[in-house]
Design a protein around this motif. Sequence first.
Motif, PDB file in Angstrom:
ATOM      1  N   ARG A 127     -20.940 -27.248 -16.741  1.00 51.65           N
ATOM      2  CA  ARG A 127     -20.754 -26.968 -15.324  1.00 51.65           C
ATOM      3  C   ARG A 127     -20.637 -25.475 -15.046  1.00 51.65           C
ATOM      4  NH1 ARG A 127     -16.345 -26.917 -11.669  1.00 51.65           N
ATOM      5  NH2 ARG A 127     -16.848 -27.919  -9.678  1.00 51.65           N
ATOM      6  N   HIS A 128     -19.947 -24.741 -15.926  1.00 55.17           N
ATOM      7  CA  HIS A 128     -19.708 -23.327 -15.660  1.00 55.17           C
ATOM      8  C   HIS A 128     -21.003 -22.517 -15.663  1.00 55.17           C
ATOM      9  CE1 HIS A 128     -20.309 -21.775 -19.795  1.00 55.17           C
ATOM     10  NE2 HIS A 128     -19.839 -22.941 -20.180  1.00 55.17           N
ATOM     11  N   LEU A 129     -22.033 -22.986 -16.402  1.00 58.61           N
ATOM     12  CA  LEU A 129     -23.307 -22.275 -16.413  1.00 58.61           C
ATOM     13  C   LEU A 129     -24.032 -22.431 -15.077  1.00 58.61           C
ATOM     14  CD1 LEU A 129     -24.742 -23.072 -19.968  1.00 58.61           C
ATOM     15  CD2 LEU A 129     -23.657 -20.959 -19.176  1.00 58.61           C
ATOM     16  N   VAL A 130     -23.938 -23.627 -14.495  1.00 58.51           N
ATOM     17  CA  VAL A 130     -24.601 -23.886 -13.220  1.00 58.51           C
ATOM     18  C   VAL A 130     -23.919 -23.127 -12.092  1.00 58.51           C
ATOM     19  CG1 VAL A 130     -25.235 -25.689 -11.563  1.00 58.51           C
ATOM     20  CG2 VAL A 130     -25.369 -26.151 -14.020  1.00 58.51           C
ATOM     21  N   PHE A 131     -22.597 -23.011 -12.178  1.00 62.29           N
ATOM     22  CA  PHE A 131     -21.849 -22.382 -11.101  1.00 62.29           C
ATOM     23  C   PHE A 131     -21.621 -20.885 -11.303  1.00 62.29           C
ATOM     24  CE2 PHE A 131     -19.703 -26.696 -10.187  1.00 62.29           C
ATOM     25  CZ  PHE A 131     -20.772 -27.043  -9.379  1.00 62.29           C
ATOM     26  N   SER A 132     -22.002 -20.341 -12.443  1.00 61.76           N
ATOM     27  CA  SER A 132     -21.758 -18.927 -12.704  1.00 61.76           C
ATOM     28  C   SER A 132     -22.567 -18.062 -11.746  1.00 61.76           C
ATOM     29  CB  SER A 132     -22.135 -18.584 -14.148  1.00 61.76           C
ATOM     30  OG  SER A 132     -23.515 -18.785 -14.356  1.00 61.76           O
ATOM     31  N   GLY A 133     -21.970 -16.969 -11.311  1.00 61.48           N
ATOM     32  CA  GLY A 133     -22.661 -16.038 -10.418  1.00 61.48           C
ATOM     33  C   GLY A 133     -22.576 -16.416  -8.963  1.00 61.48           C
ATOM     34  N   ARG A 134     -21.939 -17.549  -8.639  1.00 56.35           N
ATOM     35  CA  ARG A 134     -21.789 -17.956  -7.241  1.00 56.35           C
ATOM     36  C   ARG A 134     -20.432 -17.516  -6.722  1.00 56.35           C
ATOM     37  NH1 ARG A 134     -26.549 -19.730  -4.728  1.00 56.35           N
ATOM     38  NH2 ARG A 134     -27.823 -20.690  -6.330  1.00 56.35           N
ATOM     39  N   GLY A 135     -20.426 -16.937  -5.558  1.00 54.81           N
ATOM     40  CA  GLY A 135     -19.173 -16.474  -4.999  1.00 54.81           C
ATOM     41  C   GLY A 135     -18.264 -17.609  -4.579  1.00 54.81           C
ATOM     42  N   SER A 136     -18.861 -18.722  -4.160  1.00 52.05           N
ATOM     43  CA  SER A 136     -18.059 -19.852  -3.687  1.00 52.05           C
ATOM     44  C   SER A 136     -18.692 -21.144  -4.164  1.00 52.05           C
ATOM     45  CB  SER A 136     -17.986 -19.851  -2.159  1.00 52.05           C
ATOM     46  OG  SER A 136     -17.426 -21.065  -1.696  1.00 52.05           O
ATOM     47  N   LEU A 137     -17.866 -22.043  -4.668  1.00 52.28           N
ATOM     48  CA  LEU A 137     -18.368 -23.348  -5.096  1.00 52.28           C
ATOM     49  C   LEU A 137     -18.560 -24.282  -3.913  1.00 52.28           C
ATOM     50  CD1 LEU A 137     -16.323 -24.030  -8.348  1.00 52.28           C
ATOM     51  CD2 LEU A 137     -18.463 -22.799  -8.058  1.00 52.28           C
ATOM     52  N   GLY A 138     -18.086 -23.859  -2.746  1.00 54.67           N
ATOM     53  CA  GLY A 138     -18.165 -24.729  -1.580  1.00 54.67           C
ATOM     54  C   GLY A 138     -19.575 -24.978  -1.107  1.00 54.67           C
ATOM     55  N   VAL A 139     -20.524 -24.103  -1.491  1.00 55.34           N
ATOM     56  CA  VAL A 139     -21.901 -24.268  -1.040  1.00 55.34           C
ATOM     57  C   VAL A 139     -22.611 -25.356  -1.831  1.00 55.34           C
ATOM     58  CG1 VAL A 139     -22.057 -21.870  -0.310  1.00 55.34           C
ATOM     59  CG2 VAL A 139     -22.769 -22.494  -2.621  1.00 55.34           C
ATOM     60  N   PHE A 140     -21.999 -25.858  -2.877  1.00 56.07           N
ATOM     61  CA  PHE A 140     -22.654 -26.837  -3.729  1.00 56.07           C
ATOM     62  C   PHE A 140     -22.407 -28.253  -3.235  1.00 56.07           C
ATOM     63  CE2 PHE A 140     -22.833 -23.328  -6.618  1.00 56.07           C
ATOM     64  CZ  PHE A 140     -23.958 -23.564  -7.369  1.00 56.07           C
ATOM     65  N   ASN A 141     -23.452 -29.054  -3.286  1.00 59.42           N
ATOM     66  CA  ASN A 141     -23.310 -30.489  -3.063  1.00 59.42           C
ATOM     67  C   ASN A 141     -22.860 -31.134  -4.366  1.00 59.42           C
ATOM     68  OD1 ASN A 141     -24.578 -30.820  -0.270  1.00 59.42           O
ATOM     69  ND2 ASN A 141     -26.145 -29.684  -1.367  1.00 59.42           N
ATOM     70  N   GLN A 142     -22.148 -32.236  -4.281  1.00 61.77           N
ATOM     71  CA  GLN A 142     -21.690 -32.915  -5.490  1.00 61.77           C
ATOM     72  C   GLN A 142     -22.781 -33.765  -6.114  1.00 61.77           C
ATOM     73  OE1 GLN A 142     -18.241 -34.909  -3.855  1.00 61.77           O
ATOM     74  NE2 GLN A 142     -16.864 -33.322  -4.609  1.00 61.77           N
ATOM     75  N   SER A 143     -23.876 -33.959  -5.389  1.00 60.47           N
ATOM     76  CA  SER A 143     -24.970 -34.748  -5.942  1.00 60.47           C
ATOM     77  C   SER A 143     -26.281 -34.409  -5.248  1.00 60.47           C
ATOM     78  CB  SER A 143     -24.685 -36.254  -5.796  1.00 60.47           C
ATOM     79  OG  SER A 143     -24.606 -36.604  -4.421  1.00 60.47           O
ATOM     80  N   TYR A 144     -27.357 -34.761  -5.918  1.00 65.43           N
ATOM     81  CA  TYR A 144     -28.705 -34.546  -5.393  1.00 65.43           C
ATOM     82  C   TYR A 144     -29.520 -35.767  -5.775  1.00 65.43           C
ATOM     83  CZ  TYR A 144     -33.556 -32.756  -5.530  1.00 65.43           C
ATOM     84  OH  TYR A 144     -34.918 -32.581  -5.372  1.00 65.43           O
ATOM     85  N   LEU A 145     -30.204 -36.378  -4.822  1.00 66.79           N
ATOM     86  CA  LEU A 145     -31.031 -37.559  -5.072  1.00 66.79           C
ATOM     87  C   LEU A 145     -32.417 -37.313  -4.516  1.00 66.79           C
ATOM     88  CD1 LEU A 145     -31.122 -40.564  -6.047  1.00 66.79           C
ATOM     89  CD2 LEU A 145     -30.524 -41.197  -3.713  1.00 66.79           C
ATOM     90  N   SER A 146     -33.446 -37.570  -5.325  1.00 58.65           N
ATOM     91  CA  SER A 146     -34.811 -37.307  -4.869  1.00 58.65           C
ATOM     92  C   SER A 146     -35.810 -38.126  -5.672  1.00 58.65           C
ATOM     93  CB  SER A 146     -35.141 -35.814  -5.011  1.00 58.65           C
ATOM     94  OG  SER A 146     -36.454 -35.535  -4.555  1.00 58.65           O
ATOM     95  N   ASP A 147     -37.033 -38.217  -5.129  1.00 57.37           N
ATOM     96  CA  ASP A 147     -38.150 -38.812  -5.863  1.00 57.37           C
ATOM     97  C   ASP A 147     -38.687 -37.808  -6.867  1.00 57.37           C
ATOM     98  OD1 ASP A 147     -38.134 -41.190  -4.479  1.00 57.37           O
ATOM     99  OD2 ASP A 147     -39.553 -40.508  -2.960  1.00 57.37           O
ATOM    100  N   VAL A 148     -39.313 -38.320  -7.925  1.00 54.15           N
ATOM    101  CA  VAL A 148     -39.946 -37.420  -8.886  1.00 54.15           C
ATOM    102  C   VAL A 148     -41.149 -36.710  -8.274  1.00 54.15           C
ATOM    103  CG1 VAL A 148     -39.204 -38.708 -10.921  1.00 54.15           C
ATOM    104  CG2 VAL A 148     -41.358 -39.312  -9.805  1.00 54.15           C
ATOM    105  N   ALA A 149     -41.630 -37.209  -7.122  1.00 54.03           N
ATOM    106  CA  ALA A 149     -42.779 -36.573  -6.472  1.00 54.03           C
ATOM    107  C   ALA A 149     -42.412 -35.243  -5.815  1.00 54.03           C
ATOM    108  CB  ALA A 149     -43.379 -37.511  -5.417  1.00 54.03           C
ATOM    109  N   ALA A 150     -41.115 -34.985  -5.601  1.00 57.90           N
ATOM    110  CA  ALA A 150     -40.698 -33.734  -4.970  1.00 57.90           C
ATOM    111  C   ALA A 150     -41.100 -32.556  -5.859  1.00 57.90           C
ATOM    112  CB  ALA A 150     -39.192 -33.733  -4.739  1.00 57.90           C
ATOM    113  N   PRO A 151     -41.617 -31.481  -5.286  1.00 56.74           N
ATOM    114  CA  PRO A 151     -42.086 -30.337  -6.091  1.00 56.74           C
ATOM    115  C   PRO A 151     -41.040 -29.793  -7.052  1.00 56.74           C
ATOM    116  CG  PRO A 151     -42.793 -30.094  -3.821  1.00 56.74           C
ATOM    117  CD  PRO A 151     -41.861 -31.273  -3.841  1.00 56.74           C
ATOM    118  N   GLU A 152     -39.779 -29.692  -6.585  1.00 57.72           N
ATOM    119  CA  GLU A 152     -38.752 -29.128  -7.460  1.00 57.72           C
ATOM    120  C   GLU A 152     -38.439 -30.059  -8.630  1.00 57.72           C
ATOM    121  OE1 GLU A 152     -36.499 -31.035  -3.950  1.00 57.72           O
ATOM    122  OE2 GLU A 152     -38.388 -29.985  -4.317  1.00 57.72           O
TER     123      GLU A 152
END
Length: 317
Positions: A127-152
């Motif tokens: 978790r600390h690697l994903v959140f490193s360099g961010r000033g606030s953790l509040g901008v993060f969503n606790q989850s992300y759900l998507s189709d594999v067809a999404a570009p990202e």
Amino acid sequence: MSLTARQARESENVFHDWKDGPFSHLRRLAIPQQSSGAGFKFAANGHLFEELLSVKVYCDALTGVSGDDLDRDPIVADLVTSGRITFSRKKASHVVNPGQICIRDTKASWDFVCEPGTRVRVVSIPRHLVFSGRGSLGVFNQSYLSDVAAPEVRFLVNFLEAIEKSSDDLDRSCPARSIAMDACAALFSGMLTNQPHGVVHDHPNATVKAAKNVIEGNLDRHDLSPAMIAQLVGVSVRTLHRSFSESNDSIMAFTRRRRLQKAHAELMRHGKAAKVSEIAARWHFADASHFIRHFKSFYGATPAAYLRSQGETDGKE
């Protein structure tokens, strides 16, 4: 891990060793009583590069909790190819069907239910690697759900495939592992920051890909059918047929082609010693004449004529 029905019923201590392994964020694991009569199977194949885990998992029915409300709990992505996983916490609930991905911050613990016969690609990173360099953790969503067809998501999947192909280099090089972990952390960070709104719908291409995965893994089963495929994929039979029709194919036509290709490989391997009736039975054609007719339609010659022509071609080389 493969458990008998008796072992599955006495599953309380079966998962004890997991608390110190790569799945240590999972707790209160249990095999549902209604499923324990068939036993239990779990298999994971992939790599662990320091703290970056990327594995393909097969899991029978399982319930539990992902995360323990601790900072050390990782960010976990589950990309389902068949079956279904449901994650829920407080007012949030995600049903992850084939062709979908769910990325979760497991510091926020999630109850989960894994359906029997689920296949999923699991990726986790500290978790600390994903959140490193961010000033606030509040901008993060606790989850992300998507189709594999999404570009990202396609980009993430391609990145993970590249990691798998470079596994030898990553094993030998600490700087390469650091680069891989930083890149994966940046991808997860971006996806959790920029979660799209709206409901995620099944994508026909994703459904077809998931179904083809199921078919490939069950070609040797005599009872392979659209109903079975739909159940393992986690969609209705109607949705399955519609998804294939939108790709200008049909479920059983694809299944027949793949069985013919398997039979063709076996025919070429055995040559003149091949027994057509045995090959036809092994790949679940009604009889030898039925197999010969489809083989000729697909390859332009009967198996015997095809072998003769291949022999003549080999002789000219």
